[in-house]
Motif scaffolding. Structure first.
Motif, PDB file in Angstrom:
ATOM      1  N   GLU A  58      38.698  26.165  51.983  1.00 53.40           N
ATOM      2  CA  GLU A  58      40.050  26.614  50.960  1.00 53.40           C
ATOM      3  C   GLU A  58      40.334  27.681  50.404  1.00 53.40           C
ATOM      4  OE1 GLU A  58      41.832  23.462  48.855  1.00 53.40           O
ATOM      5  OE2 GLU A  58      40.656  22.141  49.462  1.00 53.40           O
ATOM      6  N   ARG A  59      41.319  27.969  50.502  1.00 51.62           N
ATOM      7  CA  ARG A  59      41.406  29.913  50.077  1.00 51.62           C
ATOM      8  C   ARG A  59      42.260  30.097  48.636  1.00 51.62           C
ATOM      9  NH1 ARG A  59      44.628  29.581  56.092  1.00 51.62           N
ATOM     10  NH2 ARG A  59      46.320  29.031  53.914  1.00 51.62           N
ATOM     11  N   PRO A  60      41.641  31.081  48.277  1.00 47.41           N
ATOM     12  CA  PRO A  60      41.682  30.862  46.862  1.00 47.41           C
ATOM     13  C   PRO A  60      42.917  31.343  46.466  1.00 47.41           C
ATOM     14  CG  PRO A  60      41.012  32.980  47.456  1.00 47.41           C
ATOM     15  CD  PRO A  60      40.692  31.531  48.015  1.00 47.41           C
ATOM     16  N   PRO A  61      43.836  31.286  45.047  1.00 48.45           N
ATOM     17  CA  PRO A  61      44.963  31.391  44.941  1.00 48.45           C
ATOM     18  C   PRO A  61      45.226  33.280  44.928  1.00 48.45           C
ATOM     19  CG  PRO A  61      44.136  30.268  43.344  1.00 48.45           C
ATOM     20  CD  PRO A  61      43.059  30.609  44.457  1.00 48.45           C
ATOM     21  N   PRO A  62      46.623  33.750  45.176  1.00 53.72           N
ATOM     22  CA  PRO A  62      47.198  35.125  45.852  1.00 53.72           C
ATOM     23  C   PRO A  62      46.031  36.133  44.927  1.00 53.72           C
ATOM     24  CG  PRO A  62      48.658  33.747  46.027  1.00 53.72           C
ATOM     25  CD  PRO A  62      47.894  33.059  45.604  1.00 53.72           C
ATOM     26  N   GLU A  63      45.921  36.004  43.583  1.00 60.00           N
ATOM     27  CA  GLU A  63      45.458  36.307  42.234  1.00 60.00           C
ATOM     28  C   GLU A  63      43.476  36.558  42.750  1.00 60.00           C
ATOM     29  OE1 GLU A  63      47.103  32.455  39.819  1.00 60.00           O
ATOM     30  OE2 GLU A  63      47.829  34.101  41.733  1.00 60.00           O
ATOM     31  N   PHE A  64      43.354  35.305  42.716  1.00 66.29           N
ATOM     32  CA  PHE A  64      42.330  35.662  43.184  1.00 66.29           C
ATOM     33  C   PHE A  64      41.087  35.722  43.690  1.00 66.29           C
ATOM     34  CE2 PHE A  64      43.569  33.184  39.306  1.00 66.29           C
ATOM     35  CZ  PHE A  64      42.087  33.104  38.541  1.00 66.29           C
ATOM     36  N   LEU A  65      39.710  36.209  44.335  1.00 68.95           N
ATOM     37  CA  LEU A  65      38.618  35.990  45.379  1.00 68.95           C
ATOM     38  C   LEU A  65      38.003  35.151  44.844  1.00 68.95           C
ATOM     39  CD1 LEU A  65      38.383  39.802  44.921  1.00 68.95           C
ATOM     40  CD2 LEU A  65      39.660  39.120  46.680  1.00 68.95           C
ATOM     41  N   ASN A 101      38.219  37.957  38.387  1.00 71.59           N
ATOM     42  CA  ASN A 101      39.057  36.580  38.633  1.00 71.59           C
ATOM     43  C   ASN A 101      38.615  35.991  39.961  1.00 71.59           C
ATOM     44  OD1 ASN A 101      40.697  37.356  36.457  1.00 71.59           O
ATOM     45  ND2 ASN A 101      42.283  38.427  37.892  1.00 71.59           N
ATOM     46  N   MET A 102      37.324  36.053  39.860  1.00 65.80           N
ATOM     47  CA  MET A 102      36.248  35.230  40.755  1.00 65.80           C
ATOM     48  C   MET A 102      36.648  33.552  41.105  1.00 65.80           C
ATOM     49  SD  MET A 102      35.303  37.432  42.487  1.00 65.80           S
ATOM     50  CE  MET A 102      34.268  36.761  43.602  1.00 65.80           C
ATOM     51  N   ILE A 103      36.583  33.200  41.472  1.00 63.85           N
ATOM     52  CA  ILE A 103      36.079  31.642  41.926  1.00 63.85           C
ATOM     53  C   ILE A 103      34.864  31.216  42.738  1.00 63.85           C
ATOM     54  CG2 ILE A 103      36.908  29.161  42.827  1.00 63.85           C
ATOM     55  CD1 ILE A 103      39.988  30.600  42.389  1.00 63.85           C
ATOM     56  N   LEU A 104      33.771  31.232  42.048  1.00 71.71           N
ATOM     57  CA  LEU A 104      32.802  30.830  42.517  1.00 71.71           C
ATOM     58  C   LEU A 104      32.473  29.133  42.895  1.00 71.71           C
ATOM     59  CD1 LEU A 104      31.665  33.230  40.019  1.00 71.71           C
ATOM     60  CD2 LEU A 104      30.204  33.406  41.758  1.00 71.71           C
ATOM     61  N   GLU A 105      31.634  28.919  44.337  1.00 75.54           N
ATOM     62  CA  GLU A 105      31.630  27.441  45.022  1.00 75.54           C
ATOM     63  C   GLU A 105      29.821  27.805  45.428  1.00 75.54           C
ATOM     64  OE1 GLU A 105      35.890  26.517  46.237  1.00 75.54           O
ATOM     65  OE2 GLU A 105      34.017  26.687  47.816  1.00 75.54           O
ATOM     66  N   ALA A 106      29.451  26.920  44.975  1.00 79.93           N
ATOM     67  CA  ALA A 106      28.105  26.500  44.945  1.00 79.93           C
ATOM     68  C   ALA A 106      27.886  25.293  45.516  1.00 79.93           C
ATOM     69  CB  ALA A 106      27.116  26.555  43.874  1.00 79.93           C
ATOM     70  N   SER A 107      26.464  24.742  46.709  1.00 75.28           N
ATOM     71  CA  SER A 107      25.957  23.218  46.742  1.00 75.28           C
ATOM     72  C   SER A 107      25.833  23.017  46.378  1.00 75.28           C
ATOM     73  CB  SER A 107      26.403  23.512  48.434  1.00 75.28           C
ATOM     74  OG  SER A 107      27.662  23.414  48.737  1.00 75.28           O
ATOM     75  N   SER A 108      24.700  22.677  45.179  1.00 79.54           N
ATOM     76  CA  SER A 108      23.464  23.064  44.644  1.00 79.54           C
ATOM     77  C   SER A 108      23.787  22.004  43.614  1.00 79.54           C
ATOM     78  CB  SER A 108      22.577  24.567  45.068  1.00 79.54           C
ATOM     79  OG  SER A 108      21.431  24.019  43.484  1.00 79.54           O
ATOM     80  N   GLY A 127      35.034  37.918  33.400  1.00 77.31           N
ATOM     81  CA  GLY A 127      36.220  38.874  33.418  1.00 77.31           C
ATOM     82  C   GLY A 127      36.574  36.898  33.527  1.00 77.31           C
ATOM     83  N   SER A 128      38.160  36.794  34.350  1.00 71.65           N
ATOM     84  CA  SER A 128      38.030  35.512  34.759  1.00 71.65           C
ATOM     85  C   SER A 128      37.505  35.040  35.177  1.00 71.65           C
ATOM     86  CB  SER A 128      39.662  35.235  34.997  1.00 71.65           C
ATOM     87  OG  SER A 128      40.261  34.078  35.060  1.00 71.65           O
ATOM     88  N   TRP A 129      36.777  34.130  35.277  1.00 72.43           N
ATOM     89  CA  TRP A 129      35.850  33.132  36.543  1.00 72.43           C
ATOM     90  C   TRP A 129      35.792  31.578  36.299  1.00 72.43           C
ATOM     91  CZ3 TRP A 129      31.727  30.698  35.381  1.00 72.43           C
ATOM     92  CH2 TRP A 129      30.619  31.165  33.614  1.00 72.43           C
ATOM     93  N   SER A 130      35.177  30.821  37.325  1.00 73.73           N
ATOM     94  CA  SER A 130      35.360  29.886  37.144  1.00 73.73           C
ATOM     95  C   SER A 130      33.818  29.075  38.534  1.00 73.73           C
ATOM     96  CB  SER A 130      36.197  28.761  37.251  1.00 73.73           C
ATOM     97  OG  SER A 130      37.213  28.840  38.890  1.00 73.73           O
ATOM     98  N   LEU A 131      33.360  27.847  37.957  1.00 72.42           N
ATOM     99  CA  LEU A 131      31.983  28.273  38.747  1.00 72.42           C
ATOM    100  C   LEU A 131      32.132  26.473  39.275  1.00 72.42           C
ATOM    101  CD1 LEU A 131      29.762  28.517  40.614  1.00 72.42           C
ATOM    102  CD2 LEU A 131      28.654  27.662  38.399  1.00 72.42           C
ATOM    103  N   HIS A 132      32.591  26.422  40.536  1.00 74.53           N
ATOM    104  CA  HIS A 132      32.723  24.775  41.653  1.00 74.53           C
ATOM    105  C   HIS A 132      31.397  24.792  41.937  1.00 74.53           C
ATOM    106  CE1 HIS A 132      37.036  25.084  39.943  1.00 74.53           C
ATOM    107  NE2 HIS A 132      37.492  26.306  40.302  1.00 74.53           N
ATOM    108  N   HIS A 133      30.762  23.182  41.332  1.00 74.71           N
ATOM    109  CA  HIS A 133      30.364  22.188  43.160  1.00 74.71           C
ATOM    110  C   HIS A 133      31.114  21.333  43.799  1.00 74.71           C
ATOM    111  CE1 HIS A 133      27.383  19.218  43.900  1.00 74.71           C
ATOM    112  NE2 HIS A 133      26.974  19.974  44.511  1.00 74.71           N
TER     113      HIS A 133
END
Length: 242
Positions: A82-89, A153-160, A191-197
């Motif tokens: 899924e695409r991130p919000p406009p202000e995030f990568l 402003n990073m959203i990180l996604e990992a499947s581990s 800065g602003s970040w989140s890490l999601h499984h």
């Protein structure tokens, strides 16, 4: 040989059947990797490599008008990127590990809110003792690269699962404490970040990048703008999906 959970539909576009010899060849290589190195490849990765090799063959042999697209498309019911919000990568992470050789591969891809690739990277590591270490090295390399590229402003996604439990309960893994401490320090600089499984289907592209190290022994590490050309069709499909 191939991930049983990876299911695909194949379109009968003109030229797709010309990839058949390369698909057979990559199936054979994947079978040998499983038999002799206990390294498992995704079906998607196998087909993508076959398409890339077929395109190169047609170009070298003077038929440059033939351009084959990757016929492997995830069905609509699959949990897709899924695409991130406009202000995030968004940065997706992939990892692969060969326990026989201790070789591991890391791959990451950064995309914007339109799904367009900004940067991607592949890196090889040697002397890796576990899948957990391989997955954490992949995360470390990705975050370190984000910091060096000055991305915010990073959203990180990992499947581990290994990454998730290591970050939630770091004291359980004292042998990895220096690596975990370094990851947390780097994350604090984003800065602003989140890490999601997330489900593995959302990291299909980056796992394919990482597997090119362990399956194809492409051990030259690099960081580049845009996305990998051999996965461009899949990246475009994911950008259009949502």
């Amino acid at each position: 040989m191939l991930d049983r959970e990876s299911k695909f539909t194949f379109s009968a576009q003109k030229g797709n059947f010309k990839t058949f010899p390369w698909i057979l060849w990559n199936l054979w290589k994947s079978r040998n990797e499983l038999e002799f190195h206990h390294s498992r490849s995704l079906a998607f990765s196998c087909v993508a490599k076959a398409v890339e090799e077929a395109n190169i063959w047609f170009q070298v042999n003077g038929n440059s008008n033939v351009h084959l697209q990757n016929p492997a498309q995830p069905p609509a019911s699959v949990d897709q990127w899924e695409r991130p919000p406009p202000e995030f990568l968004k940065c997706n992470l992939g990892s692969a590990w060969d326990y026989m050789s201790g070789l591991s591969g890391a791959g990451w891809l950064v995309r914007d809110h339109r799904g367009m690739p900004r940067n991607h990277s592949r890196r090889a590591f040697s002397g890796v003792s576990s899948k957990k270490e391989a997955d954490l090295l992949s995360l470390h390399w990705a975050v370190e690269s984000m910091v060096n590229l000055r991305l915010q402003n990073m959203i990180l996604e990992a499947s581990s699962i290994e990454v998730r439990e290591s970050l939630l309960e770091p004291l359980r893994f004292p042998e990895l404490q220096p690596l975990l401490d370094s990851i947390l320090l780097l994350l604090s600089r984003l800065g602003s970040w989140s890490l999601h499984h997330v489900n593995g289907s959302k990291n299909r592209v980056t796992v394919a990048i990482a597997e090119s190290v362990t399956s194809d022994h492409l051990i030259q590490s690099y960081l580049a703008t845009g996305g990998p050309s051999w996965l461009s069709h899949t990246i475009l499909l994911e950008a259009q999906a949502r």
